[in-house]
Design a protein around this motif. Structure first.
Motif, PDB file in Angstrom:
ATOM      1  N   ALA A  71      12.615  60.963  27.897  1.00  0.00           N
ATOM      2  CA  ALA A  71      11.180  60.794  27.644  1.00  0.00           C
ATOM      3  C   ALA A  71      10.429  62.112  27.592  1.00  0.00           C
ATOM      4  CB  ALA A  71      10.575  59.891  28.720  1.00  0.00           C
ATOM      5  N   GLY A  72      11.142  63.223  27.762  1.00  0.00           N
ATOM      6  CA  GLY A  72      10.507  64.539  27.756  1.00  0.00           C
ATOM      7  C   GLY A  72      10.518  65.167  29.136  1.00  0.00           C
ATOM      8  N   TRP A  73       9.698  66.187  29.305  1.00  0.00           N
ATOM      9  CA  TRP A  73       9.643  66.878  30.590  1.00  0.00           C
ATOM     10  C   TRP A  73       8.889  66.033  31.609  1.00  0.00           C
ATOM     11  CZ3 TRP A  73      12.455  70.927  31.905  1.00  0.00           C
ATOM     12  CH2 TRP A  73      12.961  71.764  30.895  1.00  0.00           C
ATOM     13  N   GLU A  74       9.527  65.800  32.742  1.00  0.00           N
ATOM     14  CA  GLU A  74       8.914  65.055  33.834  1.00  0.00           C
ATOM     15  C   GLU A  74       8.907  65.911  35.095  1.00  0.00           C
ATOM     16  OE1 GLU A  74      10.845  61.365  34.471  1.00  0.00           O
ATOM     17  OE2 GLU A  74      10.428  60.588  32.452  1.00  0.00           O
ATOM     18  N   ARG A  75       7.838  65.763  35.865  1.00  0.00           N
ATOM     19  CA  ARG A  75       7.749  66.527  37.112  1.00  0.00           C
ATOM     20  C   ARG A  75       8.817  66.040  38.077  1.00  0.00           C
ATOM     21  NH1 ARG A  75       4.889  70.320  39.027  1.00  0.00           N
ATOM     22  NH2 ARG A  75       4.606  70.614  41.260  1.00  0.00           N
ATOM     23  N   TRP A  76       9.547  66.986  38.652  1.00  0.00           N
ATOM     24  CA  TRP A  76      10.641  66.640  39.570  1.00  0.00           C
ATOM     25  C   TRP A  76      10.736  67.723  40.629  1.00  0.00           C
ATOM     26  CZ3 TRP A  76      15.951  68.402  40.374  1.00  0.00           C
ATOM     27  CH2 TRP A  76      16.720  67.508  41.133  1.00  0.00           C
ATOM     28  N   ASP A  77      10.164  67.448  41.790  1.00  0.00           N
ATOM     29  CA  ASP A  77      10.227  68.406  42.896  1.00  0.00           C
ATOM     30  C   ASP A  77      11.545  68.205  43.636  1.00  0.00           C
ATOM     31  OD1 ASP A  77       7.766  69.605  42.406  1.00  0.00           O
ATOM     32  OD2 ASP A  77       6.709  67.972  43.408  1.00  0.00           O
ATOM     33  N   GLY A  78      12.624  68.562  42.967  1.00  0.00           N
ATOM     34  CA  GLY A  78      13.943  68.383  43.551  1.00  0.00           C
ATOM     35  C   GLY A  78      14.254  69.424  44.601  1.00  0.00           C
ATOM     36  N   PRO A  79      15.407  69.291  45.246  1.00  0.00           N
ATOM     37  CA  PRO A  79      15.795  70.245  46.290  1.00  0.00           C
ATOM     38  C   PRO A  79      16.240  71.564  45.679  1.00  0.00           C
ATOM     39  CG  PRO A  79      17.577  68.717  45.884  1.00  0.00           C
ATOM     40  CD  PRO A  79      16.429  68.261  45.023  1.00  0.00           C
ATOM     41  N   ARG A  80      16.351  72.561  46.523  1.00  0.00           N
ATOM     42  CA  ARG A  80      16.802  73.884  46.097  1.00  0.00           C
ATOM     43  C   ARG A  80      18.250  73.817  45.612  1.00  0.00           C
ATOM     44  NH1 ARG A  80      14.840  78.809  49.642  1.00  0.00           N
ATOM     45  NH2 ARG A  80      12.949  77.995  48.673  1.00  0.00           N
ATOM     46  N   LEU A  81      18.540  74.557  44.532  1.00  0.00           N
ATOM     47  CA  LEU A  81      19.867  74.557  43.934  1.00  0.00           C
ATOM     48  C   LEU A  81      20.408  75.971  43.857  1.00  0.00           C
ATOM     49  CD1 LEU A  81      19.109  72.207  40.887  1.00  0.00           C
ATOM     50  CD2 LEU A  81      20.137  71.536  43.072  1.00  0.00           C
ATOM     51  N   ALA A  82      21.734  76.077  43.813  1.00  0.00           N
ATOM     52  CA  ALA A  82      22.397  77.347  43.529  1.00  0.00           C
ATOM     53  C   ALA A  82      22.812  77.345  42.067  1.00  0.00           C
ATOM     54  CB  ALA A  82      23.623  77.523  44.420  1.00  0.00           C
ATOM     55  N   VAL A  83      22.601  78.468  41.380  1.00  0.00           N
ATOM     56  CA  VAL A  83      22.873  78.564  39.949  1.00  0.00           C
ATOM     57  C   VAL A  83      23.908  79.655  39.710  1.00  0.00           C
ATOM     58  CG1 VAL A  83      21.882  78.993  37.668  1.00  0.00           C
ATOM     59  CG2 VAL A  83      20.531  77.805  39.417  1.00  0.00           C
ATOM     60  N   ILE A  84      24.963  79.318  38.971  1.00  0.00           N
ATOM     61  CA  ILE A  84      25.972  80.290  38.555  1.00  0.00           C
ATOM     62  C   ILE A  84      25.739  80.572  37.078  1.00  0.00           C
ATOM     63  CG2 ILE A  84      28.425  80.792  38.334  1.00  0.00           C
ATOM     64  CD1 ILE A  84      28.975  78.836  40.560  1.00  0.00           C
ATOM     65  N   LEU A  85      25.312  81.789  36.768  1.00  0.00           N
ATOM     66  CA  LEU A  85      24.914  82.134  35.411  1.00  0.00           C
ATOM     67  C   LEU A  85      26.126  82.495  34.560  1.00  0.00           C
ATOM     68  CD1 LEU A  85      21.782  84.328  36.212  1.00  0.00           C
ATOM     69  CD2 LEU A  85      21.824  81.933  35.527  1.00  0.00           C
ATOM     70  N   SER A  86      26.090  82.040  33.299  1.00  0.00           N
ATOM     71  CA  SER A  86      27.164  82.385  32.366  1.00  0.00           C
ATOM     72  C   SER A  86      26.957  83.768  31.772  1.00  0.00           C
ATOM     73  CB  SER A  86      27.231  81.338  31.239  1.00  0.00           C
ATOM     74  OG  SER A  86      25.973  81.229  30.577  1.00  0.00           O
ATOM     75  N   VAL A  87      25.688  84.181  31.633  1.00  0.00           N
ATOM     76  CA  VAL A  87      25.352  85.509  31.125  1.00  0.00           C
ATOM     77  C   VAL A  87      24.229  86.084  31.973  1.00  0.00           C
ATOM     78  CG1 VAL A  87      26.076  85.065  28.755  1.00  0.00           C
ATOM     79  CG2 VAL A  87      23.744  84.519  29.440  1.00  0.00           C
ATOM     80  N   PRO A  88      24.165  87.408  32.141  1.00  0.00           N
ATOM     81  CA  PRO A  88      23.084  88.012  32.930  1.00  0.00           C
ATOM     82  C   PRO A  88      21.725  87.711  32.319  1.00  0.00           C
ATOM     83  CG  PRO A  88      24.845  89.590  32.531  1.00  0.00           C
ATOM     84  CD  PRO A  88      25.126  88.413  31.653  1.00  0.00           C
ATOM     85  N   GLY A  89      20.736  87.572  33.180  1.00  0.00           N
ATOM     86  CA  GLY A  89      19.363  87.373  32.729  1.00  0.00           C
ATOM     87  C   GLY A  89      18.469  88.503  33.206  1.00  0.00           C
ATOM     88  N   THR A  90      17.231  88.485  32.751  1.00  0.00           N
ATOM     89  CA  THR A  90      16.279  89.532  33.121  1.00  0.00           C
ATOM     90  C   THR A  90      15.217  89.032  34.094  1.00  0.00           C
ATOM     91  OG1 THR A  90      14.929  89.013  31.173  1.00  0.00           O
ATOM     92  CG2 THR A  90      16.597  90.736  30.934  1.00  0.00           C
TER      93      THR A  90
END
Length: 322
Positions: A43-62
């Motif tokens: 349905a599109g972007w919905e507000r979701w105050d989810g819990p904190r997550l750990a992210v493993i990046l595939s490529v470096p970001g800025t």
């Protein structure tokens, strides 16, 4: 427990939210913590105050801490802790896109200062990276071999921001503030702002949290006409820090910082009677700090050896792959 036991929408997801810290290398991965605020659904972007997550990046970001980002990846229900701070799941093979600067003005100012230091010192190569580590604790650009050399020489604390950095920063901060720092009330207000800014610039390292809390309490005591003894300032700083961020209790850096500070205070009392001279006073303070942290170091020695063995095995595996 609420964070660790949260049910998550497993599989490929796309979220928007705020980065908790800077992306950092962890083994062969580049990891960062993420606070989601929106989830992309059919349905599109919905507000979701989810819990904190750990992210493993595939490529470096800025992107850096506090900035708004969009993250897409494969979400797994694998909870855990980072420096005592819980996360509910892991976004693997994730791509990160920056949406905008930090909403918090303090984060904006802190990121600007940290970015300015990095941009100026990046041109200096390893010496500049070493200075960046001393000033703001940023050792991302310091070659791994140099970090290992510092560790083997017992000088790794040189690039770990601590109480001395807080004192140096406050001295420069008050000089730069000029007339704004005249008078106890204005001086306290300017000091509080400076301490908060330095916490963000150094990414709230545990030793900086302890030192900043002590300095803030001393400023507050002077504002109220109360002269805090070192023991009272240390005890109040530790108590307040743990009330705000209980996970610091299990952080080794915080434990060592508190123990070393207590040892410094105790060592200074040994020579408070006088007659020791400058060299004797320095020796007593140093011995006090070393004796205070020795039990913690002995308790952690096995963990450090296990980590070194794992690092050596990882290096051997990497060389075999190459």
């Amino acid at each position: 427990r609420a964070t660790l036991e949260t049910e998550l929408p497993a599989g490929r997801v796309e979220m928007a939210g705020r980065l908790v810290d800077d992306p950092r290398p962890y083994g062969f991965d580049l990891r960062v913590r993420f606070d989601p605020t929106h989830l992309l659904t059919t349905a599109g972007w919905e507000r979701w105050d989810g819990p904190r997550l750990a992210v493993i990046l595939s490529v470096p970001g800025t992107s850096v801490a506090g900035e708004r980002v969009r993250v897409s990846g494969r979400l797994r229900e694998r909870s855990g802790f980072v420096r005592g701070d819980p996360f509910a799941g892991v976004l693997e093979d994730a791509a990160l896109a920056r949406l905008g600067p930090a909403a918090d003005p303090l984060f904006r100012a802190g990121n600007a200062v940290r970015g300015r230091v990095a941009s100026v010192l990046d041109r200096e190569g390893p010496p500049g990276a070493l200075l960046a580590g001393f000033l703001v604790g940023d050792v991302d650009d310091l070659p791994r071999g140099h970090v290992e050399d510092l560790r083997l020489a017992g000088l790794s604390h040189f690039v770990a921001v601590s109480g001395s950095n807080v004192a140096l920063f406050l001295a420069v901060w008050f000089v730069a503030a000029g007339p704004l720092g005249w008078g106890p009330r204005r001086r306290a207000a300017v000091g509080f702002v400076g301490l908060a800014l330095f916490l963000v610039v150094t990414r709230w390292e545990p030793s900086v949290v302890r030192a900043s809390m002590m300095a803030g309490l001393v400023l507050l005591g002077r504002l109220g006409g109360i002269a805090l003894t070192p023991w009272v300032a240390l005890g109040a700083a530790v108590t307040t820090s743990l009330l705000v961020a209980g996970q610091l209790a299990g952080d080794v850096g915080f434990q060592l910082s508190v123990a070393a500070t207590g040892g410094v205070v105790l060592g200074s009392r040994w020579v408070s009677g006088g007659g020791w001279g400058a060299a004797g006073q320095a020796l007593a303070v140093t011995l006090g700090a070393q004796l205070a942290v020795a039990p913690l170091q002995l308790a952690l020695i096995e963990q450090l050896l296990d980590r070194d063995r794992l690092r050596a095995e990882t290096d051997l595996d990497a060389r075999g792959i190459e």
